[in-house]
Design a protein around this motif. Sequence first.
Motif, PDB file in Angstrom:
ATOM      1  N   LEU A 193       1.873  -9.808  -9.131  1.00  0.00           N
ATOM      2  CA  LEU A 193       0.684  -8.973  -9.925  1.00  0.00           C
ATOM      3  C   LEU A 193      -0.789  -9.694  -9.661  1.00  0.00           C
ATOM      4  CD1 LEU A 193       3.033 -10.952 -12.823  1.00  0.00           C
ATOM      5  CD2 LEU A 193       2.655  -7.965 -12.740  1.00  0.00           C
ATOM      6  N   LEU A 194      -0.888 -10.582  -9.325  1.00  0.00           N
ATOM      7  CA  LEU A 194      -2.703 -10.513  -8.513  1.00  0.00           C
ATOM      8  C   LEU A 194      -3.136  -9.630  -7.803  1.00  0.00           C
ATOM      9  CD1 LEU A 194      -4.973 -12.337  -8.643  1.00  0.00           C
ATOM     10  CD2 LEU A 194      -4.065 -13.515  -6.703  1.00  0.00           C
ATOM     11  N   ALA A 195      -2.202  -8.973  -7.100  1.00  0.00           N
ATOM     12  CA  ALA A 195      -2.619  -7.747  -6.408  1.00  0.00           C
ATOM     13  C   ALA A 195      -2.453  -6.702  -6.854  1.00  0.00           C
ATOM     14  CB  ALA A 195      -1.038  -7.372  -4.680  1.00  0.00           C
ATOM     15  N   GLN A 196      -1.124  -6.549  -7.715  1.00  0.00           N
ATOM     16  CA  GLN A 196      -1.899  -5.115  -8.524  1.00  0.00           C
ATOM     17  C   GLN A 196      -2.888  -5.422  -9.033  1.00  0.00           C
ATOM     18  OE1 GLN A 196       1.049  -3.514 -10.001  1.00  0.00           O
ATOM     19  NE2 GLN A 196       2.689  -3.846  -8.061  1.00  0.00           N
ATOM     20  N   GLN A 197      -3.496  -6.592  -9.559  1.00  0.00           N
ATOM     21  CA  GLN A 197      -4.391  -6.563 -11.022  1.00  0.00           C
ATOM     22  C   GLN A 197      -5.984  -6.178 -10.051  1.00  0.00           C
ATOM     23  OE1 GLN A 197      -4.271  -6.873 -14.027  1.00  0.00           O
ATOM     24  NE2 GLN A 197      -6.404  -7.538 -14.556  1.00  0.00           N
ATOM     25  N   LEU A 198      -5.736  -6.908  -8.770  1.00  0.00           N
ATOM     26  CA  LEU A 198      -6.677  -6.247  -7.778  1.00  0.00           C
ATOM     27  C   LEU A 198      -6.721  -5.171  -7.326  1.00  0.00           C
ATOM     28  CD1 LEU A 198      -6.871  -9.875  -5.653  1.00  0.00           C
ATOM     29  CD2 LEU A 198      -8.176  -9.189  -7.013  1.00  0.00           C
ATOM     30  N   SER A 199      -5.892  -4.437  -6.964  1.00  0.00           N
ATOM     31  CA  SER A 199      -5.968  -2.778  -6.869  1.00  0.00           C
ATOM     32  C   SER A 199      -6.602  -2.309  -7.801  1.00  0.00           C
ATOM     33  CB  SER A 199      -4.576  -2.425  -6.223  1.00  0.00           C
ATOM     34  OG  SER A 199      -4.016  -2.531  -6.731  1.00  0.00           O
ATOM     35  N   LEU A 200      -6.244  -2.419  -8.505  1.00  0.00           N
ATOM     36  CA  LEU A 200      -6.312  -1.764  -9.911  1.00  0.00           C
ATOM     37  C   LEU A 200      -8.092  -2.005 -10.831  1.00  0.00           C
ATOM     38  CD1 LEU A 200      -3.733  -1.695 -12.577  1.00  0.00           C
ATOM     39  CD2 LEU A 200      -4.777   0.253 -11.491  1.00  0.00           C
ATOM     40  N   LEU A 201      -9.083  -3.491  -9.455  1.00  0.00           N
ATOM     41  CA  LEU A 201      -9.687  -3.194 -10.695  1.00  0.00           C
ATOM     42  C   LEU A 201     -11.120  -2.896  -9.376  1.00  0.00           C
ATOM     43  CD1 LEU A 201      -9.980  -7.401 -11.599  1.00  0.00           C
ATOM     44  CD2 LEU A 201     -10.238  -5.366 -13.103  1.00  0.00           C
ATOM     45  N   GLU A 202     -10.797  -3.034  -7.850  1.00  0.00           N
ATOM     46  CA  GLU A 202     -10.881  -2.547  -7.263  1.00  0.00           C
ATOM     47  C   GLU A 202     -11.205  -1.325  -7.077  1.00  0.00           C
ATOM     48  OE1 GLU A 202     -10.587  -3.447  -3.039  1.00  0.00           O
ATOM     49  OE2 GLU A 202     -12.351  -4.405  -3.366  1.00  0.00           O
ATOM     50  N   LEU A 203     -10.482  -0.407  -7.337  1.00  0.00           N
ATOM     51  CA  LEU A 203     -10.275   0.702  -7.854  1.00  0.00           C
ATOM     52  C   LEU A 203     -12.007   1.581  -9.249  1.00  0.00           C
ATOM     53  CD1 LEU A 203      -8.954   3.504  -6.637  1.00  0.00           C
ATOM     54  CD2 LEU A 203      -8.190   2.471 -10.286  1.00  0.00           C
ATOM     55  N   ARG A 204     -11.576   0.390 -10.214  1.00  0.00           N
ATOM     56  CA  ARG A 204     -12.597   0.324 -11.120  1.00  0.00           C
ATOM     57  C   ARG A 204     -14.183   0.329 -10.643  1.00  0.00           C
ATOM     58  NH1 ARG A 204     -12.504  -1.921 -16.371  1.00  0.00           N
ATOM     59  NH2 ARG A 204     -14.383  -2.425 -17.038  1.00  0.00           N
ATOM     60  N   ASN A 205     -14.065  -0.650  -9.773  1.00  0.00           N
ATOM     61  CA  ASN A 205     -15.422  -0.876  -9.277  1.00  0.00           C
ATOM     62  C   ASN A 205     -16.149   0.046  -8.025  1.00  0.00           C
ATOM     63  OD1 ASN A 205     -14.989  -3.401 -10.910  1.00  0.00           O
ATOM     64  ND2 ASN A 205     -14.770  -4.225  -8.825  1.00  0.00           N
ATOM     65  N   GLU A 206     -14.813   0.716  -7.276  1.00  0.00           N
ATOM     66  CA  GLU A 206     -15.274   1.965  -6.937  1.00  0.00           C
ATOM     67  C   GLU A 206     -15.874   3.270  -7.484  1.00  0.00           C
ATOM     68  OE1 GLU A 206     -12.702   4.450  -3.733  1.00  0.00           O
ATOM     69  OE2 GLU A 206     -12.627   1.796  -3.884  1.00  0.00           O
ATOM     70  N   LEU A 207     -15.409   2.550  -8.209  1.00  0.00           N
ATOM     71  CA  LEU A 207     -15.866   4.761  -9.611  1.00  0.00           C
ATOM     72  C   LEU A 207     -16.854   4.322 -10.246  1.00  0.00           C
ATOM     73  CD1 LEU A 207     -12.217   5.189 -10.809  1.00  0.00           C
ATOM     74  CD2 LEU A 207     -13.622   6.369  -9.103  1.00  0.00           C
ATOM     75  N   ARG A 208     -16.883   3.303 -10.528  1.00  0.00           N
ATOM     76  CA  ARG A 208     -18.117   2.786 -11.417  1.00  0.00           C
ATOM     77  C   ARG A 208     -19.153   2.371 -10.732  1.00  0.00           C
ATOM     78  NH1 ARG A 208     -15.858   1.262 -17.057  1.00  0.00           N
ATOM     79  NH2 ARG A 208     -13.583   2.364 -15.886  1.00  0.00           N
ATOM     80  N   THR A 209     -19.728   2.563  -9.667  1.00  0.00           N
ATOM     81  CA  THR A 209     -20.392   2.351  -8.466  1.00  0.00           C
ATOM     82  C   THR A 209     -20.934   4.216  -8.026  1.00  0.00           C
ATOM     83  OG1 THR A 209     -19.428   2.470  -6.563  1.00  0.00           O
ATOM     84  CG2 THR A 209     -20.279   0.725  -7.717  1.00  0.00           C
TER      85      THR A 209
END
Length: 698
Positions: free
Chosen positions: A235-251
């Motif tokens: 679940l941590l890996a899932q969460q991280l992948s979505l957060l990474e993606l989110r950060n990427e898009l936010r920049t």
Amino acid sequence: MTIQKQHSLSDPVTVLSGVGVRLQEKLERIGINVIQDLLFHLPHRYIDRTRLTPIGVLRFGHNAYIQGEIELTQVRYGKRRSLLCRISDGTGAIVLRFFYFSKAQEKGLQRGLSIRCYGQVRRGPNSLEIIHPEYRVLSDAQDDELDEQLTAVYPSTEGLQQARMRKLSEQALLTLNNDKHNLTELLPEEILAKQNLPTLIDALDYVHRPPPDADVQSLIEGRHPAQQRLAFEELLAQQLSLLELRNELRTEHSPAFDLSTQHVPEYLERLPFTLTNAQTRAYKTIASDLNKSVAMLRLIQGDVGSGKTVVAALAALQAVEAGYQVAIMAPTELLAEQHYNNFLSWLEPLGIDVVFLTGKLKKSIRINVETRLQDQTPVVAIGTHALFQDSVSFAKLGLIVIDEQHRFGVHQRLALLEKGQQHDKYPHQLIMTATPIPRTLTMTAYADLDHTVIDELPPNRKAINTSVISNERREDIIERIKHICSEGRQVYWVCTLIEESETLQCETAIETAEKLTEKLTSIKVGLIHGRMKAIEKETVMQDFKDDKIGLLVATTVIEVGVDVPNASLMIIDNAERFGLSQLHQLRGRIGRGEIKSDCVLMYQSPLGDLAKQRLEIMRTSSDGFLIAEKDLELRGPGEVLGTQQAGIPEMRVADLMRDAHLLPEIQNTAKTLLAQHPGKVKLLIHRWLGKNLDYSNV
Ligand code: ADP
Ligand code: MG
């Protein structure tokens, strides 16, 4: 005797004994390439042959290992030929049923022999049964010993036997023993200590080969610390992948739209009603998102009828006024058409161009629309997923609106963003759903989105009275339809999915419409289903809106969209077959006017316990959120949102319902890792999600 060679975890599976090209291909199909992949190919359940269960205490649903004496074996001819074998152990009897069997098998199951079998207990026509149990005829009823430990069962693929899978995992565990330093512990020590979780290596060893003294019950339920540790990491890996993606898009840079001073005020002026507070709040949030040069990624949740479309229109107006194009995507043709008609009537008076694009358009018209979109001038394009096919390109897309998000998955959603990308600029994205997404899911599948809830219905809505009625009372209901129609009101009759086939669903609707036409001679009965042409559907809907049709028999195509305030009764046939959220959506088609409305959930009796519970929730609640939570509890996330559509990649050990209690700590850990151990983040994502999660290539 062969000596186990010293492999390393990163070696391809082909170095293992017994793995040739054909097996390698099969393994590849389930994502196993190197030896380490076998370690993370985790058992999805266990077979417990450590103890026998007396037949007399079996309940349906149990997985049980039983022993008994064969009392009778016979072939039954019916709809489907089957071999039945009744066994008893003195405490009770049960039937073993085989649909596929050989003559030899039939002969082998002789009366008087002792047999051991394992399988899931079901309710048969006359008694409890096990269908296709694993079994073994004993040569001597006394001689046989029980297993010492649980047997792992692995997710597999066609032609890949469990015994094979077990041998492979055996070899992988041996490799692990020799190559321990190559499997890095990625969870910080303080987390392991705090949560009281075992190390990765111990956990893997344990779940693949539970020791004889293991706590069987907790393993079977997936609550053992070894499993919880792995679920935590997954679940941590899932969460991280979505957060990474989110950060990427936010920049990424997106166009910033000025607040509207012209279109929005003019549009609001023309609306025949004023916005609810919740609508105003939602729009304000969106307007300020759109005003920034960072991509908006916002999910609007609002119950059926809360007026999301108006909010979407406001966002579109702001984008258009700033000189950008807008794409609005709906899940069905019917809903796309309705949006198109709404937007046309709203926006044309303001001098804004609105176009329609679905897969069913004539080629020449399609090409026209596509050409229009390649032009830089602002336009609002409304359609189905056809909007995002390869042939379509937007010259200046600034905003994507997706209606009824639950039908699209994470992957599709992200593919859309890619599609809208121009010169390193991404369009803003607004997602609207009437399926209230339960918190556990928003924290995982939707972790990359911001949320806004429209928690208020327009003031003119009346509560809907829901009743649950057996289809044995069909005649009473027909009387009720007569009564309602005689008062000048209208009725929906919704037919369900009998099987997972649209064709069958349509046939059912056609048949129902015929029967009802015979019985209700004084009422004009209409029919709408998914296989009708768009223009035919539109005509029927229009007739229903214009009150030329009194009773509309429909398939679930009416689930989204249609707005007929004079319809005040809805009958849902075989309601027990629907998901609760879907029932709630359907029910939202009535109660749209000033009149008190009724919804009848008609079920096929007899009704099972679970189904009873589910319909009772529908009867007593009109709260979409509560209903969705219950639906999730009773059916699991895959079914609530549709397995693929849930946007949740299939998980190896974690179970969102069971492991929900881990989520808060997982969110904290994710933040800590991103801030303090960015190197581990990549490794974790790769370990659990591997290649599956390359969003840039969806
Ligand atoms: P949903 O959120 O289910 O998509 P819609 O946007 O289709 O809801 O709105 C449902 C109906 O309510 C429409 O007929 C719409 O015109 C109407 N409506 C929307 N907002 C308001 C409001 N503030 N007051 C009254 N009626 C409204
Ligand atoms: Mg809607």
